[in-house]
Design a protein around this motif. Structure first.
Motif, PDB file in Angstrom:
ATOM      1  N   GLU A 110       0.833  -1.198   0.000  1.00 56.69           N
ATOM      2  CA  GLU A 110       0.000   0.000   0.000  1.00 56.69           C
ATOM      3  C   GLU A 110       0.870   1.252   0.000  1.00 56.69           C
ATOM      4  N   LEU A 111       2.173   1.059  -0.015  1.00 58.42           N
ATOM      5  CA  LEU A 111       3.103   2.175   0.117  1.00 58.42           C
ATOM      6  C   LEU A 111       3.654   2.624  -1.219  1.00 58.42           C
ATOM      7  N   THR A 112       4.070   3.885  -1.248  1.00 57.95           N
ATOM      8  CA  THR A 112       4.871   4.418  -2.337  1.00 57.95           C
ATOM      9  C   THR A 112       6.175   4.921  -1.729  1.00 57.95           C
ATOM     10  N   VAL A 113       7.149   5.199  -2.586  1.00 55.57           N
ATOM     11  CA  VAL A 113       8.406   5.760  -2.081  1.00 55.57           C
ATOM     12  C   VAL A 113       8.138   7.084  -1.377  1.00 55.57           C
ATOM     13  N   ARG A 114       7.276   7.887  -1.942  1.00 55.87           N
ATOM     14  CA  ARG A 114       6.959   9.190  -1.340  1.00 55.87           C
ATOM     15  C   ARG A 114       6.357   9.022   0.055  1.00 55.87           C
ATOM     16  N   ALA A 115       5.453   8.047   0.212  1.00 53.38           N
ATOM     17  CA  ALA A 115       4.842   7.808   1.522  1.00 53.38           C
ATOM     18  C   ALA A 115       5.883   7.304   2.520  1.00 53.38           C
ATOM     19  N   MET A 116       6.830   6.492   2.053  1.00 55.53           N
ATOM     20  CA  MET A 116       7.889   6.008   2.947  1.00 55.53           C
ATOM     21  C   MET A 116       8.751   7.167   3.436  1.00 55.53           C
ATOM     22  N   ILE A 117       9.046   8.109   2.565  1.00 50.46           N
ATOM     23  CA  ILE A 117       9.826   9.279   2.982  1.00 50.46           C
ATOM     24  C   ILE A 117       9.066  10.071   4.035  1.00 50.46           C
ATOM     25  N   GLU A 118       7.789  10.304   3.790  1.00 50.83           N
ATOM     26  CA  GLU A 118       6.981  11.081   4.742  1.00 50.83           C
ATOM     27  C   GLU A 118       6.909  10.382   6.092  1.00 50.83           C
ATOM     28  N   GLU A 119       6.759   9.070   6.083  1.00 49.66           N
ATOM     29  CA  GLU A 119       6.698   8.316   7.332  1.00 49.66           C
ATOM     30  C   GLU A 119       8.034   8.395   8.073  1.00 49.66           C
ATOM     31  N   THR A 120       9.127   8.314   7.340  1.00 51.25           N
ATOM     32  CA  THR A 120      10.450   8.378   7.967  1.00 51.25           C
ATOM     33  C   THR A 120      10.712   9.753   8.552  1.00 51.25           C
ATOM     34  N   ARG A 121      10.332  10.790   7.836  1.00 51.75           N
ATOM     35  CA  ARG A 121      10.489  12.146   8.370  1.00 51.75           C
ATOM     36  C   ARG A 121       9.681  12.311   9.660  1.00 51.75           C
ATOM     37  N   GLY A 122       8.505  11.698   9.677  1.00 49.47           N
ATOM     38  CA  GLY A 122       7.664  11.801  10.865  1.00 49.47           C
ATOM     39  C   GLY A 122       8.253  11.106  12.075  1.00 49.47           C
ATOM     40  N   ALA A 123       9.147  10.136  11.846  1.00 52.58           N
ATOM     41  CA  ALA A 123       9.751   9.413  12.966  1.00 52.58           C
ATOM     42  C   ALA A 123      10.568  10.338  13.857  1.00 52.58           C
TER      43      ALA A 123
END
Length: 259
Positions: A110-123
């Motif tokens: 369900e993920l995209t590269v863009r969503a993974m970046i956003e999730e990582t930034r949120g960490a």
């Protein structure tokens, strides 16, 4: 562009069996020339040992590692597990990619590269990761314009090319304020050339190089190492992402002599 030290990032082949012997050998052989090691994730659509675990192994051997994570094989919960595992292991550099076509089954993410970046930034704002090193995230780009969301990554890996001129033209056409690494891959055989051309439609492999490799296996090593030096001397890139494939011993010997 900022004055940065030229960095050689060597890609290693992750194991498809629960045995890290070959990984350790690659690291040991390439360490004299490599600044950093990139570990692919489920390489060419096959299950392999976790790139995060292998990046940790790289670091226990005194080297720097970048764990590649693909969006193809992950849902959000699985990705958060990877971030937690990486933080526990002290792995803080990632390259996020879409992922090669799997050899069996289909895309389930369900993920995209863009969503993974956003999730990582949120960490960085998540108390769970308090006290951990901030994650640094890289993306890949073809030889085409780079969208704004990719420009906001911490570093960019450019697709493999067999033309220094094409890489330089692309670099002049984009404005990026983060480290940029040119992709260089050893051409090991004429068959490999055909497979690359089929997998990457816009890649241009010179016929002369293919003919040279068909006559002499070392021609691919010679060409890749010469390309690394030409890219370094151009001053246009911050480093090279080098894929030595199975010829890592020969590549290490040649670069140790020439770098």
């Amino acid at each position: 562009m900022p004055d940065r030290r030229f960095e050689l990032v060597c890609e290693i082949e992750p194991p498809a069996r629960p045995d890290l012997t070959r990984v350790r050998h690659q690291i040991g052989v390439l360490s004299p020339v490599a600044d950093t090691f990139l570990i692919p994730d489920n390489h060419i659509g096959r299950a392999t040992v976790s790139s995060v675990a292998v990046a940790h192994e790289v670091q226990t051997m005194g080297a720097r590692g970048i764990a590649c994570l693909n969006s193809r094989d992950r849902n959000l919960l699985g990705f958060r597990r990877d971030l937690l595992t990486a933080a526990a292991y002290g792995v803080d550099r990632f390259l996020f990619v879409y992922g090669d076509k799997p050899t069996a089954g289909g895309r389930t993410s369900e993920l995209t590269v863009r969503a993974m970046i956003e999730e990582t930034r949120g960490a960085s704002e998540d108390p769970t990761f308090a006290g951990c090193q901030p994650f640094r995230v890289g993306v890949t780009s073809g030889l085409r314009p780079v969208p704004a969301w990719k420009s906001a990554a911490d570093f960019v890996f450019v697709q493999v090319s067999y033309s220094v001129d094409a890489l330089l033209r692309w670099r002049e056409s984009v404005s990026l304020d983060v480290p940029v690494y040119a992709g260089v891959m050893v051409l090991a055989s004429a068959g490999m050339a055909r497979n690359l051309a089929a997998a990457i439609p816009d890649i241009d492999i010179p016929d002369q190089l293919v003919d040279n490799v068909a006559r002499d296996r070392d021609a691919g090593v010679d060409a890749a190492c010469a390309q690394v030096l030409a890219i370094r001397d151009s001053g246009a890139f911050d480093g090279v992402h080098l894929v030595p494939v199975s010829r890592y011993r020969e590549v290490a010997a040649r670069l140790e002599r020439d770098l």
